[in-house]
Design a protein around this motif. Structure first.
Motif: not given
Length: 221
Positions: A66-95
């Motif tokens: 599920s988490l792999v799928i959601i990251e793919y969805i977030d990177e493939t379709w725009g208009n709503y950001h599920i993951f943070p857009q900046h590197g550090y915050e995105k890494a924290l969200a993954r953690f």
């Protein structure tokens, strides 16, 4: 074949994670119900390694977990950001998303579905420790700020399924005194329209959990 397909089981918290992401993005998809007791050829074809749902298929290309799928969805379709857009915050969200799957959900499952007192106490303590870290991390309306993000989706089991499990098996984890922020968050989350509209019946879920626990208790005698 539809451009976007989701193979799943209705009411599964992990399948619903993907559904939340699709709804947040406004993506149309076809839902293909599977039977995990008699797995379809399509499921075995698309997820031969784990043989479980969810499986996400985009233009004939499958993804699982599920988490792999959601990251793919977030990177493939725009208009709503599920993951943070900046590197550090995105890494924290993954953690924190991985922390939920690795350090919180497993001891909850073990504590809930055992009748052994010592085993339940051990796993309950481990789950409580993990939940305390998550409580401390929650600083806004949602983990993602004012809007639902990946950590909220990863934690969705705690908001709806866990209270039903607690009632069914006589377990108490999310108490008002220990986890006030998580309890407030859980109500905010399940009352969001994109979540509320696809949640399974609580009564049906509770009945299923009670039957499952009764069967486990009977087999342990």
């Amino acid at each position: 074949m539809a451009e976007v397909q989701l193979l799943g089981v209705r009411g599964s918290p992990f399948v619903q994670r993907v559904q939340y992401a699709l709804r947040l993005k406004g993506i149309e998809y076809s839902f293909i119900e599977d039977n995990l007791r008699n797995k379809s050829e399509l499921l075995l074809k698309y997820n031969p390694i784990h043989k479980k749902v969810p499986v996400f298929v985009h233009n004939g290309k499958p993804l699982s977990e599920s988490l792999v799928i959601i990251e793919y969805i977030d990177e493939t379709w725009g208009n709503y950001h599920i993951f943070p857009q900046h590197g550090y915050e995105k890494a924290l969200a993954r953690f924190w998303s991985k922390f939920i799957d690795d350090k919180i959900l497993p001891p909850i499952f073990k504590a809930a579905w055992t009748v052994n007192k010592e085993e339940r106490e051990k796993n309950t303590e481990e789950a409580l420790q993990g939940l305390q870290f998550l409580e401390n991390e929650l600083k806004n309306k949602f983990f993602g700020g004012e809007n639902i993000g990946i950590v909220d989706i990863a934690a969705s089991y705690l908001a709806f399924w866990l209270p039903a499990v607690e009632e069914a098996v006589g377990l108490k984890l999310l108490s008002d005194d220990k986890f006030p922020k998580l309890l407030k968050w859980s109500q905010e989350f399940i009352n969001q329209p994109i979540v509320k509209e696809i949640l399974p019946s609580r009564e049906g879920l509770l009945g299923f959990f009670k039957s499952r626990y009764a069967a486990i208790s009977a087999s342990a005698k």
